[in-house]
Design an enzyme around this catalytic site. Structure first.
Site, short mmCIF file in Angstrom:
data_model
loop_
_atom_site.label_atom_id
_atom_site.label_comp_id
_atom_site.label_asym_id
_atom_site.label_seq_id
_atom_site.Cartn_x
_atom_site.Cartn_y
_atom_site.Cartn_z
CG ASP A 170 -3.95 -1.86 -1.54
OD1 ASP A 170 -4.47 -1.30 -0.38
OD2 ASP A 170 -3.80 -1.75 -2.31
CD GLU A 188 3.38 0.70 -0.82
OE1 GLU A 188 2.61 0.06 -1.83
OE2 GLU A 188 4.44 1.23 -1.08
CG HIS A 218 3.52 -4.53 -2.59
ND1 HIS A 218 4.88 -4.64 -1.85
CD2 HIS A 218 2.78 -3.36 -2.98
CE1 HIS A 218 4.99 -3.12 -1.46
NE2 HIS A 218 3.38 -2.50 -2.68
CG HIS A 275 0.13 -0.97 -5.98
ND1 HIS A 275 -0.30 -0.69 -5.17
CD2 HIS A 275 1.55 -1.08 -5.84
CE1 HIS A 275 0.12 -0.85 -4.17
NE2 HIS A 275 1.22 -0.81 -4.54
#
Length: 131
Positions: A29, A88, A93, A95
C-alpha cells in the site's frame, strides 16, 4: 472508468509488487498504516467483496493467506491483521497489516515510508514466497 487497481494490473501505474497469478495481485500500500501494509486484489474489477464468485472468494482468501505468511517472515510483528472494507477504491481488495498491538490497526492514518524501503520490503517478501 478503470479503478486505480485496474490501472496497476495493466501496468499504467507502478507498484511495489509482491505476488501475482492469473487472477490475483498483491502489492504494498502506498499509504501504509505500518511498514509492510499490503493489498491483495482480484484482477477482475469487482466492487464488492461478496459479489465475488465462490471460487474467486476462496482463491483470494488462499492467495492472501500465502502472502500474509511470507509477510510475517519479513516484518517483525505478532500477527497479520486482515481487513476488507473497499470503500476508498471500488475494487475488491484485502488489507494485510502487520501488527504488534491493536493500535497498529488503524486504517485512518498513514505513515511515510521511503521508496527504497518499500522496494526492500517488497523484495524481501517476494524472496520469502519463493523460499
Amino acid at each position: 472508468m478503470a479503478t486505480i487497481f485496474t490501472r496497476i494490473v495493466e501496468g499504467e501505474i507502478p507498484s511495489y509488487k509482491i505476488a501475482e497469478t492469473d487472477q490475483f495481485l498483491s502489492f504494498l500500500d502506498v499509504r501504509p498504516t505500518v511498514e509492510g501494509h499490503t493489498l491483495c486484489i482480484i484482477k477482475r474489477e469487482v466492487d464488492y467483496y461478496f459479489d465475488l464468485t465462490d471460487d474467486e472468494l476462496a482463491g483470494l482468501t488462499l492467495f492472501s493467506k500465502r502472502v500474509a505468511q511470507a509477510l510475517k517472515q519479513v516484518i517483525d510483528c505478532k500477527r497479520i491483521a486482515v481487513a476488507v472494507l473497499g470503500l476508498e477504491v471500488p475494487h475488491t481488495h484485502v488489507h494485510l497489516i502487520p501488527v504488534r498491538s491493536e493500535q497498529d490497526f488503524h486504517l485512518g492514518r498513514s505513515i511515510e515510508v521511503s521508496p527504497e524501503r518499500m522496494e526492500e520490503i517488497a523484495a524481501a517478501v517476494r524472496a520469502a514466497l519463493e523460499g
